[in-house]
Design an enzyme around this catalytic site. Structure first.
Site, PDB file in Angstrom:
ATOM      1  N   GLU A 100      -2.532   0.446  -5.585  1.00 53.28           N
ATOM      2  CA  GLU A 100      -2.661   1.990  -6.004  1.00 53.28           C
ATOM      3  C   GLU A 100      -1.149   2.547  -7.018  1.00 53.28           C
ATOM      4  OE1 GLU A 100      -5.232   2.799  -1.586  1.00 53.28           O
ATOM      5  OE2 GLU A 100      -2.980   1.719  -2.776  1.00 53.28           O
ATOM      6  N   GLU A 158      -4.457  22.336   8.496  1.00 48.01           N
ATOM      7  CA  GLU A 158      -5.157  20.647   7.582  1.00 48.01           C
ATOM      8  C   GLU A 158      -5.447  21.396   6.252  1.00 48.01           C
ATOM      9  OE1 GLU A 158      -4.563  18.077   7.088  1.00 48.01           O
ATOM     10  OE2 GLU A 158      -3.186  17.038   8.874  1.00 48.01           O
ATOM     11  N   ILE A 192      -0.252   9.136   1.078  1.00 45.44           N
ATOM     12  CA  ILE A 192       0.438  10.696   1.588  1.00 45.44           C
ATOM     13  C   ILE A 192      -0.022  10.292   3.240  1.00 45.44           C
ATOM     14  CG2 ILE A 192       0.396  13.030   1.660  1.00 45.44           C
ATOM     15  CD1 ILE A 192      -0.111  12.319  -1.731  1.00 45.44           C
ATOM     16  N   HIS A 193       0.863  11.211   4.125  1.00 44.90           N
ATOM     17  CA  HIS A 193       0.809  11.411   5.038  1.00 44.90           C
ATOM     18  C   HIS A 193       1.402  12.360   6.078  1.00 44.90           C
ATOM     19  CE1 HIS A 193      -0.827   7.496   6.073  1.00 44.90           C
ATOM     20  NE2 HIS A 193      -0.397   6.699   5.519  1.00 44.90           N
ATOM     21  N   ARG A 194       1.044  13.077   7.495  1.00 46.30           N
ATOM     22  CA  ARG A 194       1.790  14.119   7.348  1.00 46.30           C
ATOM     23  C   ARG A 194       3.005  13.604   8.491  1.00 46.30           C
ATOM     24  NH1 ARG A 194      -2.394  16.683  10.956  1.00 46.30           N
ATOM     25  NH2 ARG A 194      -1.473  16.240  13.333  1.00 46.30           N
ATOM     26  N   ASP A 215       0.723  -1.425   0.578  1.00 43.34           N
ATOM     27  CA  ASP A 215       0.143  -0.096   0.082  1.00 43.34           C
ATOM     28  C   ASP A 215       1.039   0.724   0.571  1.00 43.34           C
ATOM     29  OD1 ASP A 215      -3.248   0.717   0.109  1.00 43.34           O
ATOM     30  OD2 ASP A 215      -1.861   1.866   1.922  1.00 43.34           O
ATOM     31  N   GLY A 267      -8.032   4.914   8.901  1.00 46.25           N
ATOM     32  CA  GLY A 267      -8.726   5.446   7.519  1.00 46.25           C
ATOM     33  C   GLY A 267      -7.594   4.645   6.695  1.00 46.25           C
TER      34      GLY A 267
END
Length: 500
Positions: free
Chosen positions: A239, A295, A174-176, A171, A193
């Protein structure tokens, strides 16, 4: 434009994307004025082209490259590459009206990524290993801060790639990512999520670290494709296959040098590391501002008191790398999240009621996630009411949606003034509004909190709303827009663009 299958289309990575944009008037700008990555860089682009939910004044503007970043001799920064739906469509070799349909088809026909040798991997031209005594993330890469209140420097366009420790499924999302030390980065994983968090929990339960790569500066098709979520791309769906389908060429991966993982071979930068089990840090441990970073809803995110840590093992990059970044609440987020949500809604509704929904748009004011405008065409009396069924299907599939506006086929869903016209002349609040209270929504919506309303039972629970701005089928004859003569305006104004 050529078809998406055209093998001669020039975009295959970030650099070719920027060269492509240079050829389109108004879509690219660069500067050699030295810029500070701490707040100043984002402060500049706020005015130039951020748009979205960014504090006004702002505008929809070109992608921008900063050629000189203070403290860094050989790293440039690109921002806003995807901060325009029109620009995204051009980079995908299509139009803004058709881009969601293109991704809808690509999800159904993925081309799996392939692994190439290290000799072909441009991302490994330069290698920095964490075992080197002078290794320091911020000495190598200029991670920007969006504002002066941020918890720290952030990588905002980092694609985190990992494998399920039990079955090897992949997988990428995009993450913070906040730099916490010379070889440490915190990662925010939204509860329930993302599949990466499922992998992390499995590894942590076994007392093991989850090995991850973070690729930055890639083909725009990869960034858009990786924003899909379940149920469109369930656990086990890679993806990267979406971008492969868009380009009709498999995304190339390369084996990392210090972990058992893979990075995107033509990325500008790849960070290799592992998420440590049972180790947590406060996101703002160095600044104590109480904030993370801005955000997508347009507000400063609250700093998380307990986040997992990525222990960095190496940083590899192309020669003279380009760090790609974005402003959290900008149009860029809306392009990535909005287009994939539109595509997913189109897929789901088409299966249930073929041909009824003509198009979907998730505009910037809705952050790409909270608001969908669904365009329908009622052809017969039994179609009355199906528009609301379409909205219910979208809500059921995508919990983060909060509002849906339904309009007829004669309304331009990409022109919000036209949508507001429909709401003004085809909507009555007492009969055209459907409330669905007490439903799980997105935790970053500050109004979804008991402090905002006594009707909200817990943070992240809200009232979903359908605004039905369609004409009742029995009255369609009374709601015909005024028609004008079709003329060739170029007879009167030479060079005037023809209507498409």
């Amino acid at each position: 434009m050529n078809s998406p299958e055209d093998s001669n289309f020039p975009v295959c990575d970030l650099r070719s994307a920027l060269e492509f944009l240079k050829q389109i008037p108004g879509e690219y700008i660069e500067t050699s004025e030295p810029v500070d990555p701490h707040a100043e860089l984002s402060g500049v682009y706020r005015y130039v082209g951020a748009h979205g939910t960014v504090m006004r004044p702002t505008q929809l503007g070109p992608a921008m490259v900063f050629n000189k970043v203070k403290g860094y001799d050989d790293v440039r920064v690109a921002i806003g590459v995807l901060a325009s739906r029109k620009r995204v469509a051009a980079l995908m070799n299509t139009t803004q009206e058709k881009v969601a349909f293109m991704f809808k088809d690509a999800v159904a026909t993925p081309i799996a990524p392939v692994v190439v040798s290290a000799e072909k991997a441009l991302c490994q031209e330069v290698v920095h290993r964490a075992i080197d005594p002078d290794f320091d993330i911020l000495k190598i890469l200029p991670a920007p801060t969006n504002t002066e209140h941020d918890a720290g420097p952030y990588f905002t366009m980092g694609l985190v790639y990992a494998e399920d420790p039990e079955n090897g499924q992949h997988d990428v999302t995009i993450h913070r990512l906040c730099v916490q030390g010379k070889d440490e980065i915190s990662i925010f994983l939204q509860p329930g999520g993302r599949h990466i968090d499922v992998f992390r929990k499995k590894a942590e339960a076994a007392g093991k670290a989850l090995q991850v790569s973070i690729s930055m500066g890639v083909d725009p098709a990869i960034y858009i494709g990786t924003c899909y979520e379940a149920p469109t791309t369930p656990l086990g769906y890679d993806e990267l296959g979406v971008a492969g389908s868009i380009r009709q060429k498999a995304v190339e991966l390369v084996q990392c040098l210090t972990i058992n993982g893979r990075g995107i071979a033509n990325a500008e930068i790849v960070i290799e590391g592992e998420v440590l089990p049972e180790m947590r840090v406060e996101e703002d441990q160095h600044t104590h501002t109480g904030y993370a970073m801005p955000e997508f809803p347009g507000y400063n995110g609250v700093a998380n008191p307990s986040l997992p840590i990525i222990k960095v093992k190496a940083i590899t990059h192309r020669r003279s790398p380009i760090l790609q970044t974005c402003i959290g609440p900008s149009e860029e987020h809306c392009s990535m999240e909005g287009i994939t949500t539109e595509s997913s809604i189109l897929t789901m509704v088409e299966r249930a009621m073929p041909g009824f929904v003509k198009n979907v748009h998730n505009p910037a004011p809705g952050n790409g996630k909270y608001l969908s405008i669904i365009q329908v065409k009622k052809l017969q009396p039994v179609d009355e009411g199906r528009q609301r069924q379409a909205a219910l299907l979208a809500f059921a599939a995508f919990s983060e949606l909060k509002h849906i506006i339904l309009v007829d086929e004669d309304v331009d869903i990409f022109d919000l003034s036209d949508v507001m016209w429909a709401m003004t002349t085809r909507y009555q609040g007492d009969v055209s509004t459907i409330f669905i209270p007490g439903v799980r929504c997105h935790p970053l919506d500050p109004s979804s909190d008991p402090a905002f309303s006594h009707s909200i039972r817990d943070h992240g629970i809200a009232c979903k709303t359908i605004f039905d701005c369609t004409v009742p089928f029995a009255l369609k004859g009374k709601f015909q827009r005024s028609e004008f003569m079709e003329v060739d305006v170029s007879r009167f104004i030479p060079g005037f663009p023809k209507h498409q």
